[in-house]
Write an enzyme that holds these catalytic residues in place. Structure first.
Site, PDB file in Angstrom:
ATOM      1  N   GLU A  21     -30.912 -10.071  35.590  1.00  0.00           N
ATOM      2  CA  GLU A  21     -29.751  -9.455  34.942  1.00  0.00           C
ATOM      3  C   GLU A  21     -30.183  -8.578  33.771  1.00  0.00           C
ATOM      4  O   GLU A  21     -29.668  -7.466  33.591  1.00  0.00           O
ATOM      5  CB  GLU A  21     -28.789 -10.538  34.465  1.00  0.00           C
ATOM      6  N   GLU A  54     -34.879 -23.625  36.152  1.00  0.00           N
ATOM      7  CA  GLU A  54     -34.576 -23.372  37.571  1.00  0.00           C
ATOM      8  C   GLU A  54     -33.781 -24.503  38.191  1.00  0.00           C
ATOM      9  O   GLU A  54     -32.889 -24.279  39.009  1.00  0.00           O
ATOM     10  CB  GLU A  54     -35.884 -23.167  38.346  1.00  0.00           C
TER      11      GLU A  54
END
Length: 703
Positions: free
Chosen positions: A392, A380
């Protein structure tokens, strides 16, 4: 993703919902994963279970989780990061307190690291090249934790390598950048060693904030594609979003040496800081300073790009009635150094909440109505990579099935009050949870009543209520709300703003963000951690177990009215360019009417014996509302931003972001027809989104 297809899917869903509810109810395998005996299509939130969960969340267990999570640095893809992957799997596969299943998903992503062979340097040199002064290569080892071999030296991730030489940008143009954290911004002006950590929560003079300087989120080389080994990749030399020039962060003790010796004109008042001297603009060093006037600053950056395998960890509790509806709860795992606050306070809470729920699950006491997905995201800190790659890879499944996303990243910034950011429909469920939980300390107040003391607003509907902030792109909620249109929230405990002006906790992204820092200064009793666990846990159960989803779509009305009122202030210049706000006014009214009617239908159904098909249809309308605000063509210059209400707003008018941005651009160009055409386009996009949202909220049979 084309938003029209989402609307079409809603209209076409009516004929399939009857089958969907049957499949949903009987889709769970029997045996170990079978539902609790009481599971039925009318299963609703069990307040006794909720009470049990809240009571069993243990502050001491959260403390010990944090101690384990933060005992070593765990930079993304490092050996310790991978060890924490195994720790999460072990916890979620525990025979007494584990979940139904746990697994990892791995992505091959582009990360940036400093060179071990050639450390980044910042030196002051004289005209012959002799070094007069060097900035620290590492932070001072104040507690024995800052000098370990796994502590990554301060650097700016994705900044390109290079060796610029200059004194400042004014004379030579920007060829390199030094960044530092000023004590005025982070320490309330405190800068002396005896005023800072380990003597207080303030940043020590040698502290350096690491960070990613990649412009977008997600893997840099595979935008809109999951970063699988087989995926198409951009050439890193041509990929956009990387800084064009070398960047290096330094501590404010080194910044003081440079800034307090600069010559030239006095910098503006807003640029002055807390280093005990006047900040000048240069060029060059001052004549009566530490360095000769012709000295230069040499910056040597040797960062490198590497493809690395980064893991997400997923823990799943299958729903008893609607296993195909997911409530997601996540936080990232990686940190820049020890990461006790960021992100391990959030992971410590996640582990305790999943332990309590897992124990009830294994005992056969409880199984949620809807499926719960716990997630530990990887990488992250480099740009929301793990969560973005997940969205995605599972784009279609999540858009069709995800009810909401709960993010608990930094669970405790400080110990004064709850702080929540989120989309308007989540306000009611958070308020309901916060009203039922006692705030830490001896005030006797609920978390809700304590919250309202610190952050509040006047609502035209509810009166004085706590303020719920909006979601930007600061944590893993970003791809869920901006890319997928999933109702999202971020929950934490934070400061009393009347007592500090710090933009964030002072040791953010430094080697001083350690367990002892949290234990001594942020939350000594870990009661604020417990309060966040209880609040987030209550919200999670209300979303996963309630018969009707506790998302109040009417709470969008105040936001829309506020945006509309700001747009009304532009009426005269808009009409001068033949742009009418009439369709926008009508669209807002249509939405308000449809939201009110839906709430009335829910209230009517709640009074009687609810038909499972009717419940399913209503819940899908509530779930899908946020998707109707997506338009993938609204902001072509942005990556992943498609939510027409929450995209970045660069314009000065506090209205719909696309309209505000386009209007500001048109104003700056005068009467340029193309610029005003873009204003009209953005207005039409908002109108279409609002009309689509209203249509989604109307009875499904109303085509």
């Amino acid at each position: 993703m084309q938003w029209v297809k989402v609307l079409g899917g809603v209209v076409g869903a009516a004929a399939l919902l009857g089958l969907g509810i049957i499949v949903g109810h009987f889709a769970i395998p029997k045996g170990a994963d079978s539902p609790a005996p009481s599971a039925s299509a009318s299963q609703d939130l069990d307040l006794e279970i909720l009470k049990t969960v809240i009571e069993q969340l243990d502050a001491n267990r959260i403390r010990e989780n944090l101690r384990e999570l933060s005992k070593e640095p765990h930079l993304a893809t490092s050996p310790r990061d991978e060890a924490l992957v195994q720790l999460l799997l072990q916890r979620w596969q525990d025979p007494e307190s584990g979940l139904d299943s746990a697994r990892t998903t791995e992505y091959e992503v582009l990360l940036s690291f400093p060179s071990e062979e050639q450390p980044n340097r910042v030196d002051v040199v004289n005209s012959t090249g002799a070094i007069l002064f060097s900035c620290r290569h590492s932070e001072e080892n104040l507690t024995g934790e800052q000098g370990g071999p796994n502590v990554v030296p301060p650097y700016a991730a994705y900044a390109p390598p290079g060796t610029p030489q200059a004194v400042n940008a004014a004379k030579y143009g920007v060829i390199g950048v030094l960044v530092y954290t000023d004590p005025k911004d982070i320490n309330d002006g405190k800068s002396l060693p005896n005023e800072t950590f380990p003597h207080s929560w303030c940043l020590p003079p040698s502290g350096v904030e690491r960070g990613s300087y990649f412009e977008y989120f997600g893997d840099p080389l595979t935008p809109y594609l999951p970063a699988m080994p087989s995926s198409f990749r951009l050439n890193s030399d041509n990929a956009s979003g990387f800084p064009p020039i070398p960047i290096q962060p330094i501590g404010f003790e080194d910044a003081q040496v440079l800034l307090c010796n600069l010559g030239g004109n006095l910098a503006p008042a807003d640029w002055q800081g807390g280093l005990g001297c006047d900040y000048n603009l240069g060029p060059g060093f001052r004549s009566n300073g530490t360095f000769p006037e012709d000295s230069q600053v040499n910056v040597s950056v040797h960062n490198r790009l590497e493809l690395r395998n980064s893991s997400n960890v997923l823990g799943i509790i299958r729903g008893a009635v609607e296993p195909d509806r997911y409530v997601l709860y996540g936080n990232h795992r990686d940190s820049w150094v020890h990461g006790a606050v960021d992100p391990s306070t959030g992971t410590a809470v996640l582990l305790e909440l999943s332990r309590v729920l897992g124990t009830l699950l294994k005992k056969g006491t409880w199984r949620p109505r809807r499926s719960i997905v716990f997630a530990s995201w990887g990488a992250e800190e480099f740009g929301l990579i793990g969560s973005t790659e997940f969205t995605e890879e599972f784009f279609s499944k999540l858009q069709e099935r995800a009810v909401a996303y709960i993010n608990v990243d930094i669970s405790v910034f400080a110990n004064a009050t709850l702080r929540v950011q989120g989309t308007p429909p989540i306000q009611s469920v958070v308020f309901s949870a916060a009203k039922q939980i006692s705030a830490p300390g001896s005030s006797g107040l609920s978390i809700y009543d304590n919250w309202i003391r610190y952050y509040n607003r006047s609502s035209s509907v509810y009166g004085l209520v706590p303020s719920v902030g909006t979601l930007g792109a600061g944590s893993d909620y970003a791809p869920f709300i901006h890319f997928l249109g999933i109702s999202s929230m971020d929950i934490a405990y934070t400061y009393d703003r009347s007592k500090t002006s710090a933009r964030i906790y002072p040791t953010y992204h430094t080697a001083f963000d350690t367990f002892d820092y949290v234990n001594k200064f942020l939350d000594p009793g870990f009661t604020s951690h417990q309060a966040v666990a209880r609040t987030a846990g209550s919200v999670l159960l209300r979303l996963s177990d309630s018969l009707f989803l506790p998302l109040n779509v009417s709470d969008y009305s105040e936001t829309l009215r506020s945006f509309l009122q700001a747009a009304e202030n532009l009426r005269v210049p808009l009409e001068q360019h033949n742009i009418s706000l009439g369709p926008l006014v009508t669209a807002v009214e249509k939405f308000e009417g449809a939201a009110t009617s839906l709430n009335q239908r829910i209230a009517t159904l709640q009074k009687g014996t609810s038909d499972p098909l009717q419940v399913r249809m209503i819940n899908d309308q509530l779930m899908l509302l946020e998707r109707t605000f997506l338009n993938s063509q609204a902001f072509p210059e942005e990556r992943y931003y498609s939510h027409v209400l929450w995209a970045p707003r660069t314009g000065s008018v506090a209205t719909f972001p696309g309209l505000s941005n386009a209007y500001s651009q048109a104003e700056s160009t005068g009467h340029e027809p193309a610029a005003w055409a873009e204003v009209q386009r953005q207005l039409s996009i908002v109108v279409a989104a609002l009309e689509g949202a209203a249509a989604t909220l109307r009875p499904v049979a109303d085509l």
